[in-house]
Design an enzyme around this catalytic site. Structure first.
Site, PDB file in Angstrom:
ATOM      1  N   SER A 235      41.156  38.063  40.380  1.00  0.00           N
ATOM      2  CA  SER A 235      39.832  37.742  39.872  1.00  0.00           C
ATOM      3  C   SER A 235      38.766  38.094  40.900  1.00  0.00           C
ATOM      4  O   SER A 235      38.588  39.253  41.232  1.00  0.00           O
ATOM      5  CB  SER A 235      39.785  36.279  39.455  1.00  0.00           C
ATOM      6  OG  SER A 235      38.620  36.022  38.710  1.00  0.00           O
TER       7      SER A 235
ATOM      8  N   GLU B  71      39.685  36.482  31.116  1.00  0.00           N
ATOM      9  CA  GLU B  71      40.611  37.617  31.121  1.00  0.00           C
ATOM     10  C   GLU B  71      40.095  38.762  30.243  1.00  0.00           C
ATOM     11  O   GLU B  71      40.310  39.934  30.544  1.00  0.00           O
ATOM     12  CB  GLU B  71      42.005  37.181  30.674  1.00  0.00           C
ATOM     13  CG  GLU B  71      43.095  38.147  31.067  1.00  0.00           C
ATOM     14  CD  GLU B  71      43.284  38.263  32.572  1.00  0.00           C
ATOM     15  OE1 GLU B  71      43.947  39.230  33.008  1.00  0.00           O
ATOM     16  OE2 GLU B  71      42.775  37.403  33.326  1.00  0.00           O
TER      17      GLU B  71
ATOM     18  N   HIS C  92      43.763  34.176  32.338  1.00  0.00           N
ATOM     19  CA  HIS C  92      43.335  34.089  33.727  1.00  0.00           C
ATOM     20  C   HIS C  92      44.050  32.901  34.384  1.00  0.00           C
ATOM     21  O   HIS C  92      43.546  31.778  34.377  1.00  0.00           O
ATOM     22  CB  HIS C  92      41.830  33.863  33.732  1.00  0.00           C
ATOM     23  CG  HIS C  92      41.086  34.660  34.748  1.00  0.00           C
ATOM     24  ND1 HIS C  92      41.037  36.020  34.768  1.00  0.00           N
ATOM     25  CD2 HIS C  92      40.316  34.257  35.807  1.00  0.00           C
ATOM     26  CE1 HIS C  92      40.275  36.448  35.750  1.00  0.00           C
ATOM     27  NE2 HIS C  92      39.828  35.385  36.415  1.00  0.00           N
TER      28      HIS C  92
END
Length: 621
Positions: free
Chosen positions: A188, A298, A329
């Site tokens: 991320s 995501e 995510h």
């Protein structure tokens, strides 16, 4: 961006905002999954040797295990010590003269100041144990994108790019046997930063990997999405990072804009689809995870990763691109992804992807069989001063004329921090044993012991301090367990070690003595051994009415429940008090330190005071 651990309502709100911000991107983004071929042997740019002109230095080192250390680096650019943890290479112990390439693993948006998420949330520590690289884990940097910010915000002075590319590398190379062959990967926020740092510092990293990263940061809607996430993760103002979204700094930190600068770097990009996958708890709606925020984040990653990959293709830059058919995510997916990327990372760093074969036999083999929790062997047996050793996934086994013993965990870290078999403790003489109180654990060595408790950590005790601590009853005595390692006293010959209830002091002239509790606090106010009292000459001695005193070179500290702790220095006031029977005489206990009066000094007692004027001593009842 680490998935927020929040209520379902906040997750729904985050998901809605993320999805709303996605919609403007869809029209202009290429959403077809493009498999860009990986480079089997990437072209290597000239390595960049970082300069440490700003003068970073090491503030503290804590050995957490025999191959995991926490290093606090004084960062001139950020003005505070920054913690960096290192998972040391497989052959670190076996080959003490070797240096190793490094893999830097960057954290997500909710990075904490305690521990990097890769060790807190995944099995990275044990999985990388058999890899012959030093894994570098910066700690902290919540919402920072590991960049240099234009201004301070929320109490932080973020200059992460300067720290990572200028201040930290010389310390890794000088102190931690690291080469200038480096790889970087992150999830991320860390995935965004991995690509950005590699592009902004060409040649610094040979590999860059993004797992669910945001790889187009300045396109329509993305600054707002990033700003929302930063507010949610710590209350940070996005304008303090790179200024206004329309400014040049946003483009200068955008992997998509910087893509051409990644030529010659081995690249790996992955993202999920946002649909519920094998590591998710599904909701009542098919394909929808209960991790609502993770779904939206995501999707943002997927769209920007596709846009980024398309540009790499146009530029003729090879990369491995993995668009997973599901997944949100979350750490479980990133743990999977770093293992998928490892063969490519190993190739870029020039190390083998798999550990060499090793076998276990003889005395070490017997100990390994009896301690299966150590896991598989990582190395063959090798010589160490005083015997032989072999490394396992979570510890080491040593064999010598003192027997064959396991040393592992925090005790193994303390042992390694003191040089292991070549250091002051020498070879082990026992395995790890429990302490009778059920609280602590210890290993014995030829020249000392290492004790551990959950509250105090692991610390060695040895020499004269160990002898006196043992005489007083070990951990059952008045000092309790060790809180600090032994250190030399800075200005006078001697040593001191901190314990739970005080400290043990040693000097060649006075021997070894404990200073405890409130008397210890008072001693500190006088300047410790550098003050007028000097070193302790006695342990604490009991006197009437539950009082205590400790004798020092320059005087005494007396304490009682009724009067507290006070210093009475050697000299005429002490001699006068002595002449009338100390605390048992007519004056009683000391109730003040010595203080000046016109023409002299005075000290107060329970039942009077003593003055000294022009050399004349007067006892006043």
């Amino acid at each position: 961006m680490r998935v927020p651990r929040t209520t379902g309502r906040r997750r729904l709100r985050m998901s809605a905002v993320a999805l709303a911000l996605v919609l403007p991107l869809v029209g202009g983004a290429t959403t077809t999954a493009l498999a860009v071929p990986a480079a089997a042997a990437p072209v290597q740019a000239a390595p960049v040797r970082a300069q440490n002109d700003a003068g970073a230095s090491v503030a503290r080192v804590d050995w957490l295990t025999d191959r995991r250390v926490a290093v606090w680096v004084n960062s001139p650019s950020m003005g505070v010590p920054i913690q960096v943890q290192i998972l040391l290479a497989r052959d670190w112990n076996r080959s003490p003269g070797a240096s190793f390439p490094t893999l830097w693993l960057l954290d997500g948006m909710r990075a904490t100041d305690v521990e990097n998420g890769w060790t807190a949330e995944t099995d990275a520590e044990t999985w990388f144990a058999d890899k012959n690289v030093n894994v570098v884990l910066p700690v902290g940097g919540q919402s920072s994108f590991y960049s240099d910010w234009v201004e301070q915000n929320n109490g932080r002075n973020y200059k992460w790019e300067t720290f990572l590319t200028k201040e930290l590398p010389p310390i890794l190379e000088r102190d931690w046997r690291s080469t200038d062959v480096r790889a970087v990967a992150g999830l991320s926020m860390g995935g965004t930063a991995a690509m950005t740092l590699a592009a902004r510092n060409p040649g610094f990293f040979r590999f860059a990997g993004s797992f669910s990263g945001i790889l187009s940061t300045s396109t329509l809607g993305m600054p707002q999405a990033i700003g929302y996430a930063m507010q949610d993760a710590g209350g940070f103002d996005v304008g303090s990072m790179w200024g206004v979204p329309s400014g040049d700094l946003w483009a200068q930190h955008d992997p998509y804009v910087l893509a051409e600068k990644l030529k010659g770097t081995s690249l790996y990009v992955s993202s999920g689809s946002g649909a519920a996958g094998p590591y998710d708890q599904p909701s009542d709606i098919p394909g929808i995870s209960t991790n609502y925020a993770g779904m939206g984040l995501e999707i943002l990653s997927r769209l920007t990763s596709q846009t980024f990959a398309t540009k790499l293709t146009k530029l003729g830059i090879p990369a491995t691109i993995n668009y997973r058919p599901s997944g949100v995510h979350a750490w479980s997916y990133w743990q999977f992804e770093v293992k998928q990327a490892w063969p490519q990372i190993a190739t870029a760093l020039g190390v083998e992807a798999d550990k060499p074969a090793c076998s276990v036999g003889g005395a070490i083999g017997g100990a390994a069989s009896a301690n299966g929790w150590l896991g598989d062997c990582l190395t063959a047996e090798y010589d160490v001063p005083g015997g032989r050793a072999q490394d396992f996934r979570v510890g080491r086994i040593f064999t010598s004329d003192s027997g064959t013993h396991v040393v592992a965990g925090a005790i193994g870290g303390a042992y390694s921090g003191l040089g292991g078999p070549a250091g002051v403790l020498g070879m082990p003489t026992s395995g790890e044993l429990g302490v009778p109180d059920g609280r602590g654990r210890y290993n014995s060595f030829r020249n000392g012991m290492v004790y551990w408790t959950p509250q105090t950590g692991a610390h060695a005790v040895r020499g004269a301090i160990l002898d006196e601590w043992a005489r007083q009853g070990y951990e059952r005595g008045p000092l309790g367990y060790q809180l600090r390692d032994e250190v030399a006293t800075p200005n006078r010959p001697g040593a001191v070690q901190g314990f739970e209830i005080g400290a043990m002091y040693f000097s060649p002239d006075t021997g070894t003595h404990a200073v405890l509790g409130t008397i210890m606090e008072k001693y500190g106010q006088t300047g410790w051994e550098n003050g007028p009292l000097g070193f302790a000459r006695t342990n604490e001695i009991a006197v009437r009415d539950n009082g205590r005193f400790t004798q020092f070179e320059g005087g005494n500290i007396y304490w009682s429940p009724a009067t507290g702790a006070w210093v009475i220095r050697n000299g005429p006031i002490f001699d006068a008090w002595k002449s009338v029977g100390y605390e048992n005489g007519r004056l009683g206990y000391v109730t003040s330190d010595e203080f000046p009066i016109p023409g002299g000094v005075q000290q107060n007692f329970q039942n009077g005071f003593v003055t000294v004027r022009d050399g004349n001593v007067q006892i006043v009842p």
